[in-house]
Design a protein around this motif. Structure first.
Motif, PDB file in Angstrom:
ATOM      1  N   LEU A   1       0.823  -1.207   0.000  1.00  0.00           N
ATOM      2  CA  LEU A   1       0.000   0.000   0.000  1.00  0.00           C
ATOM      3  C   LEU A   1       0.856   1.255   0.000  1.00  0.00           C
ATOM      4  N   GLN A   2       0.221   2.364  -0.351  1.00  0.00           N
ATOM      5  CA  GLN A   2       0.843   3.672  -0.376  1.00  0.00           C
ATOM      6  C   GLN A   2       0.310   4.527   0.780  1.00  0.00           C
ATOM      7  N   PRO A   3       1.057   5.527   1.208  1.00  0.00           N
ATOM      8  CA  PRO A   3       0.564   6.391   2.298  1.00  0.00           C
ATOM      9  C   PRO A   3      -0.804   6.997   1.998  1.00  0.00           C
ATOM     10  N   GLU A   4      -1.105   7.274   0.737  1.00  0.00           N
ATOM     11  CA  GLU A   4      -2.405   7.867   0.403  1.00  0.00           C
ATOM     12  C   GLU A   4      -3.559   6.882   0.566  1.00  0.00           C
ATOM     13  N   ASP A   5      -3.246   5.622   0.819  1.00  0.00           N
ATOM     14  CA  ASP A   5      -4.283   4.630   1.099  1.00  0.00           C
ATOM     15  C   ASP A   5      -4.749   4.688   2.559  1.00  0.00           C
ATOM     16  N   SER A   6      -4.095   5.489   3.364  1.00  0.00           N
ATOM     17  CA  SER A   6      -4.521   5.663   4.750  1.00  0.00           C
ATOM     18  C   SER A   6      -5.930   6.246   4.769  1.00  0.00           C
ATOM     19  N   ALA A   7      -6.811   5.594   5.492  1.00  0.00           N
ATOM     20  CA  ALA A   7      -8.225   5.994   5.501  1.00  0.00           C
ATOM     21  C   ALA A   7      -8.981   5.110   6.492  1.00  0.00           C
ATOM     22  N   LEU A   8     -10.274   5.384   6.623  1.00  0.00           N
ATOM     23  CA  LEU A   8     -11.173   4.504   7.368  1.00  0.00           C
ATOM     24  C   LEU A   8     -11.807   3.542   6.361  1.00  0.00           C
ATOM     25  N   TYR A   9     -11.646   2.242   6.581  1.00  0.00           N
ATOM     26  CA  TYR A   9     -12.212   1.241   5.679  1.00  0.00           C
ATOM     27  C   TYR A   9     -13.455   0.649   6.331  1.00  0.00           C
ATOM     28  N   LEU A  10     -14.557   0.793   5.622  1.00  0.00           N
ATOM     29  CA  LEU A  10     -15.848   0.397   6.141  1.00  0.00           C
ATOM     30  C   LEU A  10     -16.373  -0.823   5.404  1.00  0.00           C
ATOM     31  N   CYS A  11     -16.943  -1.723   6.153  1.00  0.00           N
ATOM     32  CA  CYS A  11     -17.657  -2.858   5.591  1.00  0.00           C
ATOM     33  C   CYS A  11     -19.150  -2.600   5.787  1.00  0.00           C
ATOM     34  N   ALA A  12     -19.961  -3.058   4.864  1.00  0.00           N
ATOM     35  CA  ALA A  12     -21.408  -2.927   4.991  1.00  0.00           C
ATOM     36  C   ALA A  12     -22.065  -4.195   4.459  1.00  0.00           C
ATOM     37  N   SER A  13     -23.300  -4.407   4.851  1.00  0.00           N
ATOM     38  CA  SER A  13     -24.044  -5.541   4.314  1.00  0.00           C
ATOM     39  C   SER A  13     -25.492  -5.146   4.106  1.00  0.00           C
ATOM     40  N   SER A  14     -26.166  -5.882   3.213  1.00  0.00           N
ATOM     41  CA  SER A  14     -27.597  -5.681   2.985  1.00  0.00           C
ATOM     42  C   SER A  14     -28.215  -7.020   2.640  1.00  0.00           C
ATOM     43  N   ARG A  15     -29.533  -7.084   2.735  1.00  0.00           N
ATOM     44  CA  ARG A  15     -30.225  -8.357   2.525  1.00  0.00           C
ATOM     45  C   ARG A  15     -29.877  -8.969   1.169  1.00  0.00           C
ATOM     46  N   THR A  16     -30.018  -8.167   0.130  1.00  0.00           N
ATOM     47  CA  THR A  16     -29.587  -8.576  -1.207  1.00  0.00           C
ATOM     48  C   THR A  16     -28.976  -7.361  -1.897  1.00  0.00           C
ATOM     49  N   TRP A  17     -28.627  -7.499  -3.153  1.00  0.00           N
ATOM     50  CA  TRP A  17     -27.991  -6.441  -3.923  1.00  0.00           C
ATOM     51  C   TRP A  17     -28.882  -6.064  -5.092  1.00  0.00           C
ATOM     52  N   GLY A  18     -29.141  -4.764  -5.224  1.00  0.00           N
ATOM     53  CA  GLY A  18     -29.809  -4.270  -6.416  1.00  0.00           C
ATOM     54  C   GLY A  18     -31.284  -3.970  -6.269  1.00  0.00           C
ATOM     55  N   GLN A  19     -31.859  -4.178  -5.071  1.00  0.00           N
ATOM     56  CA  GLN A  19     -33.270  -3.856  -4.876  1.00  0.00           C
ATOM     57  C   GLN A  19     -33.399  -2.552  -4.090  1.00  0.00           C
ATOM     58  N   ASP A  20     -34.500  -1.835  -4.296  1.00  0.00           N
ATOM     59  CA  ASP A  20     -34.685  -0.545  -3.626  1.00  0.00           C
ATOM     60  C   ASP A  20     -34.716  -0.659  -2.109  1.00  0.00           C
ATOM     61  N   THR A  21     -35.132  -1.790  -1.607  1.00  0.00           N
ATOM     62  CA  THR A  21     -35.262  -1.961  -0.149  1.00  0.00           C
ATOM     63  C   THR A  21     -34.016  -2.574   0.479  1.00  0.00           C
ATOM     64  N   ASP A  22     -32.937  -2.692  -0.295  1.00  0.00           N
ATOM     65  CA  ASP A  22     -31.709  -3.287   0.237  1.00  0.00           C
ATOM     66  C   ASP A  22     -30.925  -2.257   1.027  1.00  0.00           C
ATOM     67  N   THR A  23     -31.392  -1.963   2.226  1.00  0.00           N
ATOM     68  CA  THR A  23     -30.747  -0.981   3.091  1.00  0.00           C
ATOM     69  C   THR A  23     -29.408  -1.505   3.565  1.00  0.00           C
ATOM     70  N   GLN A  24     -28.382  -0.688   3.444  1.00  0.00           N
ATOM     71  CA  GLN A  24     -27.037  -1.091   3.837  1.00  0.00           C
ATOM     72  C   GLN A  24     -26.760  -0.694   5.289  1.00  0.00           C
ATOM     73  N   TYR A  25     -26.200  -1.637   6.040  1.00  0.00           N
ATOM     74  CA  TYR A  25     -25.796  -1.422   7.429  1.00  0.00           C
ATOM     75  C   TYR A  25     -24.274  -1.498   7.490  1.00  0.00           C
TER      76      TYR A  25
END
Lengths: 115, 113
Positions: free
Chosen positions: A81-105
């Protein structure tokens, strides 16, 4: 329960190191995501997994390598990695992918510092 | 990439005051989400809106999905110090846009006790 967990909370690594970030959810969600977030900016999508298959790669450099070993786990392998890759890395999940009700947590994130 | 117009960018208010922030877009969305993020933590979902015109409350928070599907607002009543943080709106179009979240730039809220 809408909990996504991430480990480690903080990570400091050199540019020649290899490390991995881990994410886990037990909500039965079939879509999982990696985001990168710089200070005071919104999250930026990196990868999307749907049913353990990579669905979207937002032109992320190959030094970031995602892996989804099963429906509950998501890893992000880091190498050269490079110093510019320093950041907060977030993971998220949702029930499925691509539907309007797929709220991400979102998980609490891993604060990565590259020296 | 595409972004939503979120305003105001920052707010500094007295404890007990009401707060209002909004997001607008030139494109329509099928879902509007509001998240709050504390320093060093991940975004926490506050309210999800799935229908145009929908008005939803969560304690002291109230959010509305604009009737044109191009905007949403979030109100916080009787603010308290723990309301401090960055609030992000996010729009989603489902399968017509591969389900990606489009984020606003965030509203930073500071509350003076």
């Amino acid at each position: 329960d809408t909990e996504v967990t991430q480990t480690p909370k903080h990570l400091v690594m050199g540019m020649t190191n290899k490390k991995s970030l881990k994410c886990e959810q037990h909500m039965g969600h079939r879509a999982m995501y990696w985001y990168k977030q710089k200070a005071k900016k919104p999250p930026e999508l990196m990868f999307v997994y749907s049913y353990e298959k990579l669905s979207i790669n937002e032109s992320v450099p190959s030094r970031f390598s995602p892996e989804c070993p099963n429906s509950s786990l998501l890893n992000l392998h880091l190498h050269a990695l490079q110093p510019e890759d320093s950041a907060l890395y977030l993971c998220a999940s949702s029930r499925t992918w691509g539907q309007d009700t797929d709220t991400q947590y979102f998980g609490p994130g891993t604060r990565l510092t590259v020296l | 990439g595409q972004q939503l117009n979120q305003s105001p960018q920052s707010m500094f208010i007295q404890e007990g005051e009401d707060v209002s922030m909004n997001c607008t877009s030139s494109s329509i969305f099928n879902t509007w989400l509001w998240y709050k993020q504390d320093p060093g933590e991940g975004p926490v979902l506050l309210i999800a809106l799935y229908k145009a015109g929908e008005l939803t409350s969560n304690g002291r928070l109230t959010a509305q999905f604009g009737i044109t599907r191009k905007d949403s607002f979030l109100n916080i009543s009787a603010s308290i110090p723990s309301d401090v943080g960055i609030y992000f709106c996010a729009g989603q179009r489902g399968s017509s846009n591969t389900g990606k979240l489009i984020f606003g730039q965030g509203t930073t809220l500071q509350v003076k006790p």
